[in-house]
Scaffold this active site. Structure first.
Site, mmCIF file in Angstrom:
data_model
loop_
_atom_site.group_PDB
_atom_site.id
_atom_site.type_symbol
_atom_site.label_atom_id
_atom_site.label_comp_id
_atom_site.label_asym_id
_atom_site.label_seq_id
_atom_site.Cartn_x
_atom_site.Cartn_y
_atom_site.Cartn_z
ATOM 1 N N HIS A 132 -29.723 -70.053 -124.044
ATOM 2 C CA HIS A 132 -31.154 -70.017 -123.422
ATOM 3 C C HIS A 132 -31.434 -70.179 -124.930
ATOM 4 O O HIS A 132 -31.976 -71.284 -124.945
ATOM 5 C CB HIS A 132 -31.341 -69.307 -122.511
ATOM 6 C CG HIS A 132 -30.709 -69.451 -121.025
ATOM 7 N ND1 HIS A 132 -31.143 -70.733 -119.969
ATOM 8 C CD2 HIS A 132 -30.737 -68.235 -120.295
ATOM 9 C CE1 HIS A 132 -30.176 -69.641 -118.819
ATOM 10 N NE2 HIS A 132 -30.591 -68.397 -118.550
HETATM 11 O O1 RIB Z 1 -34.453 -67.798 -118.170
HETATM 12 C C1 RIB Z 1 -34.156 -67.630 -119.636
HETATM 13 C C2 RIB Z 1 -35.504 -67.262 -120.485
HETATM 14 O O2 RIB Z 1 -35.542 -66.033 -119.752
HETATM 15 C C3 RIB Z 1 -34.096 -66.539 -121.460
HETATM 16 O O3 RIB Z 1 -35.529 -66.209 -122.677
HETATM 17 C C4 RIB Z 1 -34.449 -65.312 -120.954
HETATM 18 O O4 RIB Z 1 -34.046 -64.535 -122.145
HETATM 19 C C5 RIB Z 1 -34.898 -64.810 -120.386
HETATM 20 O O5 RIB Z 1 -36.409 -64.464 -121.282
#
Ligand code: RIB
Ligand code: CA
Length: 319
Positions: free
Chosen positions: A243
Site C-alpha cells: 500500500h
Molecule cells: O488500507 C491501507 C492503509 O491503511 C495503509 O496506509 C496502512 O498502513 C493502513 O494505514
C-alpha cells in the site's frame, strides 16, 4: 534535477515503514518532516514508531512532529495487520531522537505557509488517515498555495473495501478529514486499493529483500514476512499488498503508473457505507475532476525499484 521537497504524513505501520525506509535513501526526495497521526496505532505509538524508523534508516536528521491524537469526529479505529506495536514482531532500539515540541498541524501550517510566501510548493505524501492535513486546511485555507500536490494512499473505487465492504482503512478511519481534503482544491494523486492490490509483496520477494538490504535486512524481512496475509482467495496470491510504498514509488518512477481523472466523493453520513470513496468516472455529477486516480501499476517495476532502493542499505553505514 533539484530534489522534490516532501512531507510524509503517516501512521507507522509496517507498510508506512517500508515506504519511509525507501524514501530515506532516495536523494530525489528532500524530506522536510514526518507527521505521524492516529491510525494503525494510537498517536503515541505511531510517533514512537516513526522515531525508531528514523534511527533504523539512519535519518535522525528528519524532524518528527506529533499530529492529531484522534479523528475529527469519529472514535479511533486501528490497523489489524501490523501487530500489537504497529511494527509486527520486530523490536527496534529505543529511539534516542525525540519528537519536536511543535505540533504536526503547526508544522504543516508553517512549512506550507513559508513555501507559499516564497512562491514554492511542497509535495505532501499521505500514508494514513488525513486528520492532520484536514485540520491544517481548516486553520488556513490559503495553505493550498504552498502544496504542490497530495500523493495519498487511500480509498477504494472499483475494488471492495479492506476494512468494511465498501471502505479502505485510511479513509474510513477519518472520513470527515478525507472529505475536507478532497474538497480542498489541492491536486491529488490517489493510490487506492485499485492500485495497491496490483502489487503483492510475496514470500519470494521477501527472500530477495533480505538478501540485498544489508544492515536492515533482519528487520526488513521480519516486517515483510509479518505483512503476508496468506489469503489467496482475497488477493490472488500469498503476500501482502504494498500500500504505502506506492506513494514513494509514484514520486520516484511515475512512468510505472497510469491514472484516470475523476471527481472523488467521500461518504461520511451512511453507517453502512461510511468512508466509501466514489469516483465520478463519467462526469455524472457535473463536478470537475479533483484527483488523478491510479488505475494501473507496473508491479514488477515497483518491486525492482524497491529492491534497488532498499539495496542501498547494504552499503549505507548506520547513523
Ligand atoms: O488500507 C491501507 C492503509 O491503511 C495503509 O496506509 C496502512 O498502513 C493502513 O494505514
Ligand atoms: Ca499507513
Amino acid at each position: 534535477m533539484n530534489p522534490i521537497p516532501i512531507i510524509v504524513d503517516c501512521d507507522p505501520g509496517i507498510d508506512d515503514t517500508i515506504a519511509l525506509l525507501a524514501a530515506f535513501v532516495s536523494p530525489e526526495l528532500n524530506i522536510l518532516g514526518i507527521t505521524p497521526v492516529c491510525g494503525n496505532q494510537p498517536l503515541e505509538r505511531t510517533v514512537r514508531n516513526a522515531l525508531q524508523v528514523c534511527e533504523l534508516g539512519g535519518r535522525t536528521d528528519i524532524p518528527v512532529y506529533a499530529g492529531c491524537f484522534r479523528p475529527m469526529l469519529r472514535e479511533p479505529i486501528h490497523g489489524q495487520f501490523h501487530g500489537s506495536t504497529g511494527l509486527g514482531h520486530t523490536t527496534l532500539p529505543e529511539p534516542k531522537k525525540t519528537v519536536e515540541t511543535m505540533s504536526a498541524v503547526d508544522f504543516l501550517l508553517e512549512a506550507f505557509g513559508a513555501a507559499a510566501e516564497k512562491g514554492e510548493r511542497i509535495t505532501l505524501c499521505c500514508l494514513g488517515p488525513l486528520t492532520n492535513v484536514a485540520v491544517a486546511l481548516r486553520m488556513k485555507p490559503q495553505l493550498v498555495d504552498g502544496i504542490e500536490r497530495i500523493v495519498m494512499m487511500g480509498g477504494a473505487y472499483r475494488e471492495p473495501g479492506n476494512r468494511t465492504m465498501t471502505s479502505e482503512f485510511n479513509v474510513l478511519a477519518d472520513p470527515h478529514a478525507a472529505h475536507v481534503v478532497f474538497s480542498s482544491g489541492v491536486p491529488i494523486v490517489a493510490l487506492a486499493l485499485d492500485a495497491t492490490h496490483q502489487v503483492m509483496l510475496r514470500p519470494e520477494h521477501v527472500a530477495e529483500f533480505f538478501r540485498v538490504s544489508g544492515r536492515i535486512s533482519e528487520t526488513l524481512a521480519a516486517l515483510m514476512a509479518f505483512w503476508d496475509r496468506n489469503d489467496v482467495r482475497r488477493y490472488g496470491s500469498r503476500g501482502g499488498p504494498l500500500h504505502d510504498p506506492l506513494v514513494i514509488a509514484y514520486l520516484l518512477a511515475p512512468d510505472l503508473f497510469q491514472t484516470e481523472k475523476a471527481h472523488i466523493f467521500v461518504e461520511y453520513e451512511s453507517e453502512l457505507c461510511m468512508g466509501q470513496t466514489i469516483a465520478d468516472w463519467y462526469g455524472k455529477s457535473g463536478q470537475a475532476p479533483n484527483a488523478d486516480i491510479v488505475t494501473k501499476v507496473d508491479a514488477d517495476g515497483v518491486i525492482a525499484l524497491f529492491l534497488e532502493r532498499l539495496g542501498r542499505y547494504a552499503e549505507k553505514a548506520a547513523a
